[in-house]
Design a protein around this motif. Structure first.
Motif, short mmCIF file in Angstrom:
data_model
loop_
_atom_site.label_atom_id
_atom_site.label_comp_id
_atom_site.label_asym_id
_atom_site.label_seq_id
_atom_site.Cartn_x
_atom_site.Cartn_y
_atom_site.Cartn_z
N LEU A 176 -82.16 -113.15 27.15
CA LEU A 176 -80.87 -112.66 26.68
C LEU A 176 -81.00 -111.23 26.22
N LYS A 177 -80.07 -110.39 26.69
CA LYS A 177 -79.96 -109.02 26.20
C LYS A 177 -78.48 -108.70 26.04
N ALA A 178 -78.11 -108.23 24.86
CA ALA A 178 -76.71 -107.90 24.59
C ALA A 178 -76.65 -106.77 23.59
N ILE A 179 -75.65 -105.90 23.75
CA ILE A 179 -75.39 -104.82 22.80
C ILE A 179 -73.92 -104.88 22.42
N MET A 180 -73.65 -104.83 21.12
CA MET A 180 -72.27 -104.83 20.64
C MET A 180 -72.21 -104.07 19.32
N GLN A 181 -70.99 -103.85 18.84
CA GLN A 181 -70.83 -103.25 17.52
C GLN A 181 -71.36 -104.23 16.48
N SER A 182 -72.10 -103.71 15.54
CA SER A 182 -72.71 -104.57 14.53
C SER A 182 -71.66 -105.29 13.69
N THR A 183 -70.51 -104.69 13.53
CA THR A 183 -69.48 -105.31 12.70
C THR A 183 -69.01 -106.64 13.26
N TRP A 184 -69.06 -106.80 14.62
CA TRP A 184 -68.66 -108.08 15.22
C TRP A 184 -69.64 -109.19 14.83
N LEU A 185 -70.91 -108.89 14.86
CA LEU A 185 -71.91 -109.89 14.48
C LEU A 185 -71.83 -110.19 12.98
N HIS A 186 -71.66 -109.15 12.19
CA HIS A 186 -71.55 -109.33 10.73
C HIS A 186 -70.37 -110.22 10.38
N GLN A 267 -80.47 -121.96 21.42
CA GLN A 267 -81.61 -121.90 20.52
C GLN A 267 -81.14 -121.98 19.08
N ARG A 268 -81.97 -122.60 18.24
CA ARG A 268 -81.61 -122.87 16.85
C ARG A 268 -82.50 -122.06 15.90
N TYR A 269 -81.88 -121.54 14.83
CA TYR A 269 -82.59 -120.74 13.83
C TYR A 269 -82.12 -121.17 12.44
N LYS A 270 -82.99 -120.97 11.47
CA LYS A 270 -82.61 -121.29 10.09
C LYS A 270 -81.60 -120.27 9.60
N PHE A 271 -80.45 -120.75 9.16
CA PHE A 271 -79.34 -119.85 8.82
C PHE A 271 -79.71 -118.92 7.67
N GLU A 272 -80.43 -119.43 6.67
CA GLU A 272 -80.80 -118.60 5.53
C GLU A 272 -81.66 -117.41 5.97
N MET A 273 -82.48 -117.60 7.00
CA MET A 273 -83.31 -116.50 7.48
C MET A 273 -82.46 -115.45 8.19
N ILE A 274 -81.48 -115.89 8.96
CA ILE A 274 -80.59 -114.95 9.65
C ILE A 274 -79.85 -114.08 8.63
N LYS A 275 -79.50 -114.68 7.50
CA LYS A 275 -78.77 -113.94 6.46
C LYS A 275 -79.61 -112.82 5.85
N ARG A 276 -80.93 -112.85 6.05
CA ARG A 276 -81.78 -111.78 5.54
C ARG A 276 -81.40 -110.43 6.17
N ALA A 277 -80.77 -110.48 7.32
CA ALA A 277 -80.37 -109.25 8.02
C ALA A 277 -78.95 -108.82 7.66
N GLY A 278 -78.34 -109.47 6.67
CA GLY A 278 -76.94 -109.22 6.35
C GLY A 278 -76.64 -107.78 5.97
N ARG A 279 -77.52 -107.16 5.21
CA ARG A 279 -77.26 -105.78 4.78
C ARG A 279 -77.30 -104.82 5.97
N ALA A 280 -78.27 -105.02 6.85
CA ALA A 280 -78.35 -104.18 8.04
C ALA A 280 -77.14 -104.41 8.95
N MET A 281 -76.66 -105.64 9.03
CA MET A 281 -75.46 -105.93 9.82
C MET A 281 -74.26 -105.15 9.29
N ALA A 282 -74.14 -105.10 7.97
CA ALA A 282 -72.99 -104.44 7.35
C ALA A 282 -73.04 -102.92 7.53
N LEU A 283 -74.24 -102.34 7.53
CA LEU A 283 -74.38 -100.89 7.61
C LEU A 283 -74.53 -100.38 9.05
N GLY A 284 -74.96 -101.26 9.96
CA GLY A 284 -75.24 -100.83 11.32
C GLY A 284 -73.99 -100.46 12.10
#
Length: 363
Positions: A176-186, A267-284
């Motif tokens: 998988l390869k994808a590029i989007m605005q970070s605000t959509w993922l956040h 694919q499955r991931y632990k949600f709490e771990m994904i949230k570790r990237a929350g600040r970068a998602m908001a600023l990216g």
């Protein structure tokens, strides 16, 4: 009398360093590697999530590293990233509030206001020096006539990962390869957080809808799903065509078959771990989403540091051909190890996707 330090760097904006390091400050310690190209900071938790940021030498007005001819970097060491952040904001660097968040990523020009004390302290310079291997890392912050110096203990680094120092991501077998605005993922992760899920399920296919979806599972309030609309709103699924579809919000999107006879990855991931990237998602401003055949997920965020940074090309040892940035930007990369042993990792479909075209990164 001590000789010249092994390493010295001066930044005209402590705020920029603070912004990048705060994105990965989800653990107490950070491993540091100083190279001729810049400084790499790495933070991990339980060997299943890792945050990396690279402070390019272009971010510094002065950058000097004294090495032997056969050396390319100093021996890695670890420091307290909590203490480092407290030092960088010793003159009152303001935090980005929700009102100052730019909808296109980064921090808006209305960062604080001219009458607030934190806004008056954003011009401080930062000097980083490392006298010798095993010595403390010295941080000197100067604002006007006031100078503060902090010496932080350095510790022996843990065993390093192979590849680029991160959780191994096999770039030669990406599914998988994808590029989007970070605000959509956040916004999607924020929406899913409402049900307090324990697991994030990433689902993608270039053959059938949903082409890209994020699901929150295991929460006390039920499961929830965010589907990214396909490129054609009038034709949500391809009918009799071999053409590949992509979500409307993505700039680049490709899915390669995880195995013969399968065209959907799940694919499955632990949600709490994904949230570790929350600040970068908001600023990216943009995010590059990559997943390899083993399920390792990389979220690489491009962060605009504003007009005050020293602009220049991105220097990345693994991507030497990266083009110059139009402005001053930096990159923060998160790696996640998938959950295994539950549910099927792929759904069988009649046709497999074998196209892996697309750019690899947010540049």
């Amino acid at each position: 009398m001590a000789g010249a330090p092994l390493f010295t760097a001066i930044s005209t904006s402590a705020k920029q360093l603070h912004t990048l390091l705060k994105c990965i400050a989800f653990s107490q310690r950070a491993e540091v590697q100083i190279t001729q190209s810049g400084i790499r900071f790495s933070v991990e938790e339980a060997r299943v999530v890792q945050g990396l940021t690279f402070l390019d030498k272009a971010l510094f007005s002065t950058y000097s590293l004294n090495l032997n001819d056969d050396e390319h970097s100093l021996r890695p060491f670890s420091i307290s990233i909590v203490a480092l952040l407290e030092t960088l904001q010793i003159f009152g660097i303001a935090e980005a509030s929700s009102s100052s968040r730019n909808p296109y990523g980064g921090i808006s020009s209305s960062y604080g206001n001219a009458f607030s004390a934190p806004a008056l302290a954003l011009g401080g310079t930062c000097r980083i020096s490392y006298q010798e291997v095993g010595a403390p890392l010295t941080i000197t912050i100067q604002e006007g006539s006031v100078t503060t110096t902090c010496e932080m203990n350095t510790y022996e680094a843990h065993e390093q990962y192979e590849d680029d120092g991160g959780i191994p991501l096999d770039r030669d077998s990406l599914c998988l390869k994808a590029i989007m605005q970070s605000t959509w993922l956040h916004d999607a992760i924020t929406e899913l957080s409402g049900t307090n899920p324990t697991v994030l399920v990433l689902s993608a296919s270039s053959r059938s809808a949903p082409y890209f979806a994020l699901e929150g599972e295991g929460g006390p309030f039920g499961d929830s799903t965010v589907d990214f609309l396909p490129e054609s709103k009038n034709e949500p699924t391809p009918t009799g065509t071999r053409g590949k579809k992509q979500p409307l919000v993505t700039e680049t999107f490709s899915v390669a078959a995880p195995s013969e006879g399968h065209s959907r990855i799940r694919q499955r991931y632990k949600f709490e771990m994904i949230k570790r990237a929350g600040r970068a998602m908001a600023l990216g401003s943009k995010v590059s989403i990559r997943q390899d055949q083993q399920g390792v997920l990389s979220l690489q965020f491009m962060i605009d540091l504003g007009d005050g940074a020293n602009s220049g090309p991105r220097r990345d040892e693994k991507n030497a051909a990266a083009p110059p940035s139009p402005g001053s930007v930096a990159f923060v990369d998160f790696r996640f190890v998938p959950l295994i042993g539950d549910d099927d990792d792929a759904e069988t479909e009649t046709e497999s996707d074998v196209n892996s075209d697309g750019h690899e990164g947010t540049q």
